[in-house]
Design an enzyme around this catalytic site. Sequence first.
Site, short mmCIF file in Angstrom:
data_model
loop_
_atom_site.label_atom_id
_atom_site.label_comp_id
_atom_site.label_asym_id
_atom_site.label_seq_id
_atom_site.Cartn_x
_atom_site.Cartn_y
_atom_site.Cartn_z
N LYS A 154 -2.69 -1.98 -2.97
CA LYS A 154 -3.65 -1.14 -2.43
C LYS A 154 -3.37 0.22 -2.65
O LYS A 154 -2.47 0.71 -1.98
CB LYS A 154 -3.68 -1.69 -0.82
CG LYS A 154 -4.68 -0.60 -0.25
CD LYS A 154 -5.16 -1.22 1.04
CE LYS A 154 -6.00 -0.20 1.95
NZ LYS A 154 -6.59 -0.92 3.21
N GLU A 161 0.81 -1.33 0.09
CA GLU A 161 0.16 0.01 0.02
C GLU A 161 0.97 1.14 0.18
O GLU A 161 1.29 1.90 1.13
CB GLU A 161 -0.95 -0.21 1.11
CG GLU A 161 -1.78 1.15 1.24
CD GLU A 161 -2.76 1.39 2.59
OE1 GLU A 161 -2.51 0.30 3.30
OE2 GLU A 161 -3.60 2.36 2.46
P1 13P Z 1 -9.28 3.95 4.50
O1 13P Z 1 -10.02 3.36 3.38
O2 13P Z 1 -10.04 4.62 5.70
O3 13P Z 1 -8.16 4.96 3.95
O4 13P Z 1 -8.33 2.99 5.26
C1 13P Z 1 -7.68 1.83 4.30
C2 13P Z 1 -6.48 1.42 5.04
O5 13P Z 1 -6.34 0.25 5.34
C3 13P Z 1 -5.42 2.58 5.21
O6 13P Z 1 -4.21 1.83 5.64
#
Ligand code: 13P
Length: 340
Positions: free
Chosen positions: A219, A177
């Site tokens: 992600k 991510e």
């Molecule tokens: P949000 O969808 O609230 O941005 O959170 C997702 C997430 O796992 C951030 O690390």
Amino acid sequence: MTERLEDIAQAMVAPGKGILAADESTGTIKKRFDSINADCTEANRRDYREMLFRCNDAMESCISGVILYDETVRQKSDDGVTLVDIIKSAGAIPGIKVDTGAKDLAGAPGEKITEGLDGLRERLNEYHGLGARFAKWRAVIDIAEGIPSDYCLRANAHALARYAALCQEAGIVPIVEPEVLMDGGHDIDRCMAVTEAALNTLFDELYLHRVVLEQTVLKPNMVISGKKCATRAGVDEVAEKTVRTLKRCVPAAIPGIAFLSGGQSDEEATAHLSAMNAGYDLPWNLTFSYGRALQAAPLQAWCGNASNVTAAQTAFCHRARMNSLATKGEWSADLEQSAA
Ligand code: 13P
């Protein structure tokens, strides 16, 4: 039975399903509980999350996996069942956040580096024993004047790649991510340029670290205007620029892309996902891995009060169903109205 990481990764992004990000650290969930005046006790954190995981309708048909926090992966309900087993009985896959948070990056004012690599091999082995089959590591990339630097993008991509390689060694699918934040007043084109640089750097490092892309889920943020931008791009532009950027940077070997919501409203996050799935021919499945955009409504409905559990579960089921439709490009705004 041998578990193939490719199969786990495919299941995480199966059409119609997406991921519930419920991995808020204790500090972050406290902020969420403060907003509804609920006490941030261990029991309350467990009861809140158990309430979501016991929403059978949503969990069985719309949720492929749940990202847990270290505390939650060890918790049991009052009747002695682990929260991990509750998730598994609904047919969803338990996952775990393994980074230890974003800290100041030395020599780079205003920029962050995510920590958590020391001892990670041992922690992953323990989490695998507790039932986790995927993990998450979040890098934070802020946009402001003069940032992000190449140094910040490179350092964070390097950490993501080291984490991902260790996950695959441990039999765990890594979610990588690299979050480009939507705070600030930048426009969508700035977000697009930074997201493109972040993704290119990430895939370069994943290759160097011998990470198997077929066993990895990305992600990312969507390509979107900053929250304080005076002229915010509409749904079609967000969908087009997000897809264009992903096609430039993300190899087709990645089985799926599960977006974060990042501070978008519930409905915006759903509308953007649906527009991408409805309008484009894509080499990967596009789905959600939302925290706030799945939990804001149930959190408000619950308010820390056991008598509101049914209302909160109804709110969660609704959001999960709307996002499930969005993974197939089948959501429309009137479906929100008719449910309200
Ligand atoms: P949000 O969808 O609230 O941005 O959170 C997702 C997430 O796992 C951030 O690390």
